[in-house]
Scaffold this motif. Structure first.
Motif, PDB file in Angstrom:
ATOM      1  N   GLU A 192       0.834  -1.210   0.000  1.00 47.63           N
ATOM      2  CA  GLU A 192       0.000   0.000   0.000  1.00 47.63           C
ATOM      3  C   GLU A 192       0.864   1.254   0.000  1.00 47.63           C
ATOM      4  N   ASN A 193       1.964   1.213   0.726  1.00 47.61           N
ATOM      5  CA  ASN A 193       2.888   2.355   0.703  1.00 47.61           C
ATOM      6  C   ASN A 193       3.463   2.557  -0.696  1.00 47.61           C
ATOM      7  N   SER A 194       3.827   1.463  -1.353  1.00 48.27           N
ATOM      8  CA  SER A 194       4.376   1.577  -2.711  1.00 48.27           C
ATOM      9  C   SER A 194       3.341   2.179  -3.660  1.00 48.27           C
ATOM     10  N   ASP A 238       0.795   4.113  -2.821  1.00 44.14           N
ATOM     11  CA  ASP A 238       0.631   5.530  -2.463  1.00 44.14           C
ATOM     12  C   ASP A 238       1.785   6.366  -3.024  1.00 44.14           C
ATOM     13  N   ALA A 239       2.954   5.730  -3.219  1.00 50.32           N
ATOM     14  CA  ALA A 239       4.116   6.455  -3.761  1.00 50.32           C
ATOM     15  C   ALA A 239       4.100   6.443  -5.292  1.00 50.32           C
ATOM     16  N   GLY A 240       2.986   6.015  -5.880  1.00 51.11           N
ATOM     17  CA  GLY A 240       2.834   6.081  -7.331  1.00 51.11           C
ATOM     18  C   GLY A 240       3.603   5.018  -8.098  1.00 51.11           C
ATOM     19  N   ARG A 249      10.138  -4.090  -3.387  1.00 49.85           N
ATOM     20  CA  ARG A 249      10.887  -3.088  -4.156  1.00 49.85           C
ATOM     21  C   ARG A 249       9.936  -2.393  -5.109  1.00 49.85           C
ATOM     22  N   ASP A 250       9.960  -1.053  -5.098  1.00 52.17           N
ATOM     23  CA  ASP A 250       9.057  -0.329  -5.995  1.00 52.17           C
ATOM     24  C   ASP A 250       9.800   0.743  -6.779  1.00 52.17           C
ATOM     25  N   ASN A 251       9.120   1.279  -7.788  1.00 50.89           N
ATOM     26  CA  ASN A 251       9.696   2.370  -8.581  1.00 50.89           C
ATOM     27  C   ASN A 251       8.912   3.663  -8.336  1.00 50.89           C
ATOM     28  N   GLY A 302       9.932   7.497  -3.942  1.00 53.60           N
ATOM     29  CA  GLY A 302      11.081   7.404  -3.057  1.00 53.60           C
ATOM     30  C   GLY A 302      10.975   8.350  -1.870  1.00 53.60           C
ATOM     31  N   ILE A 303      11.962   8.269  -0.986  1.00 54.45           N
ATOM     32  CA  ILE A 303      11.974   9.098   0.221  1.00 54.45           C
ATOM     33  C   ILE A 303      13.328   9.804   0.285  1.00 54.45           C
ATOM     34  N   ALA A 304      13.314  11.102   0.498  1.00 52.47           N
ATOM     35  CA  ALA A 304      14.563  11.867   0.561  1.00 52.47           C
ATOM     36  C   ALA A 304      15.369  11.452   1.787  1.00 52.47           C
ATOM     37  N   ALA A 355       4.028   9.520  11.958  1.00 54.80           N
ATOM     38  CA  ALA A 355       4.672  10.388  10.975  1.00 54.80           C
ATOM     39  C   ALA A 355       4.185   9.951   9.604  1.00 54.80           C
ATOM     40  N   THR A 356       3.570  10.870   8.891  1.00 51.03           N
ATOM     41  CA  THR A 356       3.015  10.540   7.578  1.00 51.03           C
ATOM     42  C   THR A 356       3.110  11.737   6.648  1.00 51.03           C
ATOM     43  N   SER A 357       3.249  11.455   5.353  1.00 55.91           N
ATOM     44  CA  SER A 357       3.236  12.540   4.363  1.00 55.91           C
ATOM     45  C   SER A 357       1.847  12.653   3.734  1.00 55.91           C
ATOM     46  N   LYS A 358       0.887  11.847   4.247  1.00 55.04           N
ATOM     47  CA  LYS A 358      -0.380  11.734   3.513  1.00 55.04           C
ATOM     48  C   LYS A 358      -1.511  12.616   4.027  1.00 55.04           C
ATOM     49  N   ILE A 359      -1.452  12.964   5.295  1.00 57.95           N
ATOM     50  CA  ILE A 359      -2.432  13.934   5.801  1.00 57.95           C
ATOM     51  C   ILE A 359      -1.716  14.936   6.693  1.00 57.95           C
ATOM     52  N   GLY A 378      -2.842   4.765   2.854  1.00 56.69           N
ATOM     53  CA  GLY A 378      -2.336   4.976   4.215  1.00 56.69           C
ATOM     54  C   GLY A 378      -2.701   6.360   4.715  1.00 56.69           C
ATOM     55  N   PHE A 379      -2.591   6.579   6.001  1.00 62.86           N
ATOM     56  CA  PHE A 379      -2.783   7.910   6.596  1.00 62.86           C
ATOM     57  C   PHE A 379      -2.462   7.899   8.079  1.00 62.86           C
ATOM     58  N   ARG A 380      -2.272   6.718   8.669  1.00 62.48           N
ATOM     59  CA  ARG A 380      -2.089   6.653  10.120  1.00 62.48           C
ATOM     60  C   ARG A 380      -0.645   6.870  10.552  1.00 62.48           C
ATOM     61  N   GLY A 381       0.275   6.723   9.626  1.00 63.09           N
ATOM     62  CA  GLY A 381       1.687   6.921   9.960  1.00 63.09           C
ATOM     63  C   GLY A 381       2.191   5.927  10.978  1.00 63.09           C
ATOM     64  N   GLU A 382       1.640   4.723  10.935  1.00 56.86           N
ATOM     65  CA  GLU A 382       1.984   3.761  11.972  1.00 56.86           C
ATOM     66  C   GLU A 382       2.672   2.508  11.464  1.00 56.86           C
ATOM     67  N   ALA A 383       2.474   2.187  10.179  1.00 54.50           N
ATOM     68  CA  ALA A 383       2.913   0.878   9.699  1.00 54.50           C
ATOM     69  C   ALA A 383       4.423   0.673   9.871  1.00 54.50           C
ATOM     70  N   LEU A 384       5.213   1.609   9.367  1.00 54.38           N
ATOM     71  CA  LEU A 384       6.656   1.380   9.425  1.00 54.38           C
ATOM     72  C   LEU A 384       7.175   1.366  10.863  1.00 54.38           C
ATOM     73  N   ALA A 385       6.631   2.235  11.707  1.00 54.95           N
ATOM     74  CA  ALA A 385       7.038   2.233  13.118  1.00 54.95           C
ATOM     75  C   ALA A 385       6.674   0.899  13.763  1.00 54.95           C
TER      76      ALA A 385
HETATM   77  P1  ADP Z   1       1.341   5.990   6.245  1.00 54.02           P
HETATM   78  O1  ADP Z   1       1.342   5.106   5.055  1.00 54.02           O
HETATM   79  O2  ADP Z   1       0.090   5.863   7.047  1.00 54.02           O
HETATM   80  O3  ADP Z   1       1.681   7.408   5.941  1.00 54.02           O
HETATM   81  P2  ADP Z   1       3.671   4.434   7.047  1.00 54.02           P
HETATM   82  O4  ADP Z   1       4.287   4.180   8.365  1.00 54.02           O
HETATM   83  O5  ADP Z   1       3.177   3.275   6.275  1.00 54.02           O
HETATM   84  O6  ADP Z   1       2.481   5.478   7.267  1.00 54.02           O
HETATM   85  O7  ADP Z   1       4.708   5.241   6.159  1.00 54.02           O
HETATM   86  C1  ADP Z   1       5.260   6.465   6.658  1.00 54.02           C
HETATM   87  C2  ADP Z   1       5.666   7.387   5.533  1.00 54.02           C
HETATM   88  O8  ADP Z   1       6.815   6.848   4.873  1.00 54.02           O
HETATM   89  C3  ADP Z   1       4.624   7.569   4.440  1.00 54.02           C
HETATM   90  O9  ADP Z   1       3.710   8.589   4.767  1.00 54.02           O
HETATM   91  C4  ADP Z   1       5.484   7.918   3.234  1.00 54.02           C
HETATM   92  O10 ADP Z   1       5.772   9.284   3.191  1.00 54.02           O
HETATM   93  C5  ADP Z   1       6.780   7.167   3.486  1.00 54.02           C
HETATM   94  N1  ADP Z   1       6.861   5.909   2.733  1.00 54.02           N
HETATM   95  C6  ADP Z   1       6.663   4.655   3.219  1.00 54.02           C
HETATM   96  N2  ADP Z   1       6.847   3.720   2.262  1.00 54.02           N
HETATM   97  C7  ADP Z   1       7.166   4.387   1.137  1.00 54.02           C
HETATM   98  C8  ADP Z   1       7.489   4.000  -0.216  1.00 54.02           C
HETATM   99  N3  ADP Z   1       7.504   2.712  -0.599  1.00 54.02           N
HETATM  100  N4  ADP Z   1       7.780   4.988  -1.111  1.00 54.02           N
HETATM  101  C9  ADP Z   1       7.760   6.283  -0.742  1.00 54.02           C
HETATM  102  N5  ADP Z   1       7.476   6.713   0.503  1.00 54.02           N
HETATM  103  C10 ADP Z   1       7.178   5.796   1.431  1.00 54.02           C
END
Ligand code: ADP
Ligand code: MG
Length: 342
Positions: free
Chosen positions: A32-34, A36-38, A57-59, A62-64, A76-80, A93-100
């Motif tokens: 889902e993150n991939s 959302d990253a287009g 792995r996605d195309n 990316g993340i700076a 922490a999220t870039s989505k809301i 996504g929107f909760r900023g919780e998955a990766l943590a």
């Molecule tokens: P959420 O998806 O709810 O924002 P996540 O914990 O899943 O929370 O991800 C945190 C942030 O990391 C995302 O908001 C996004 O900015 C960045 N991110 C995660 N996975 C990717 C990815 N595959 N490509 C680009 N950015 C990503």
């Protein structure tokens, strides 16, 4: 015991209990993150049912470098950025919780390179003590998330894992569901180094049917009726089994709301009702349906794993689905998808 604030790792592990049930839930969150990253191409590599290794792995965008550590932080999220955004969610996504959460119960490596950054950087977090280490890496535009040894530090969770085969079956199912919703994205799945699925981008009807057939079987494709019904801001599109082919069991019950896979009582009820006069009590209709609803009209923040939604105007949605399917099932219109495209 006095009241105390939990250490961050423990807080994340508790949150992980809601989101990360098994390897398949990790795969779902990462794909889902991939999306959302287009991303338009997503490789999923699984070792030992995902208990040893999950690498996505996605195309995508990316993340700076200076955002890598934040990506792993909780909430922490870039989505809301505001409540207004939360009330009109279009991202998965929107909760900023998955990766943590995932990084608190595994050894997680995040490697990423946005288009405008010359080199890739890698962040590593183990069991997530909140200090992330960064180092340069090689990576084309996009991101790779690698999750090793899931639940290595939470033995109680690890105990609930099933066999490698069962866990992989769950992962495969997650990918089927997502691949059904995104014909415009290529998915490649490997298990223990062997490619098990390859869903190519489906641009036209024929290619869409190929993917549908690969996921739901060719008999569903030849026995289903296409449905495409719009009214005001509501839309329903997809395939429903023609009443004469309904059986007593099916695994094909896929329903999406704004691209998000759902199991929803209201939707089920509307579908059931549309079939009522055509089928017996014991029969279960098969369907793949995509519902589009104005994002302001639906609340997706109901369940941590986001399996449920709440519609503001549930009666309206119910009746809309009922009508859409009923009209598709009207005898004059019954025409298999197969015939339609010959
Ligand atoms: P959420 O998806 O709810 O924002 P996540 O914990 O899943 O929370 O991800 C945190 C942030 O990391 C995302 O908001 C996004 O900015 C960045 N991110 C995660 N996975 C990717 C990815 N595959 N490509 C680009 N950015 C990503
Ligand atoms: Mg996410």
């Amino acid at each position: 015991m006095p009241i105390q604030i939990l250490p961050p790792q423990l807080a994340n592990q508790i949150a992980a209990g809601e989101v990360v049930e098994r390897p398949a839930s990790v795969v779902k969150e990462l794909i889902e993150n991939s999306l959302d990253a287009g991303a338009t191409r997503i490789h999923i590599e699984i070792d030992k049912g995902g208990t040893k290794r999950i690498a996505i792995r996605d195309n995508g965008y990316g993340i700076a470098k200076d955002q890598l550590e934040l990506a792993l932080a909780r909430h922490a999220t870039s989505k809301i950025a505001s409540l207004d955004d939360l009330e009109a969610i279009m991202s998965l996504g929107f909760r900023g919780e998955a990766l943590a959460s995932i990084s608190s119960v595994s050894r997680l490596t995040l490697t990423s390179r946005p288009e405008n950054q010359n080199e890739a950087w890698q962040a590593y977090a183990e069991g997530r003590e909140m200090n992330v280490s960064l180092k340069p890496a090689a990576h084309p535009r996009g991101s790779t998330l690698e999750v090793l040894d899931l639940f290595y530090n939470t033995p109680a969770r690890r105990k609930f894992l099933r066999t490698e085969k069962t866990e992989f079956t769950h992962i495969d199912e997650v990918i089927r569901r997502i691949a059904l919703a995104r014909f415009d994205v290529e998915f490649i799945l490997t298990h223990n180094g062997k490619q098990t699925r390859h869903y190519r981008v489906a641009n036209n009807e024929k290619q869409k049917q190929q993917r549908l057939s690969a996921i739901c079987g060719s008999s569903f494709v030849s026995q289903a009726v296409h449905i495409d019904w719009q009214h005001d801001s509501l839309g329903i599109e997809g395939w429903v089994i023609s009443p004469s082919h309904v059986q007593t069991a099916t695994e094909i019950q896929y329903c999406y709301v704004n691209g998000r896979m759902m199991r929803d009582k209201l939707i089920n009820h509307a579908i059931r009702q549309a079939y009522q006069e055509h089928i017996g009590q014991q029969q279960i209709p098969a369907y793949v349906l995509f519902l589009t609803v104005d994002p302001h009209q639906v609340d997706v923040n109901v369940h941590p794993a986001k399996h449920e939604v709440r519609f503001h105007q549930s009666r309206l949605v119910h009746d809309f689905i009922y009508q859409g399917i009923t009209s598709a099932l009207t005898p004059a219109d019954i025409q298999s998808v197969h015939e339609e495209h010959q």
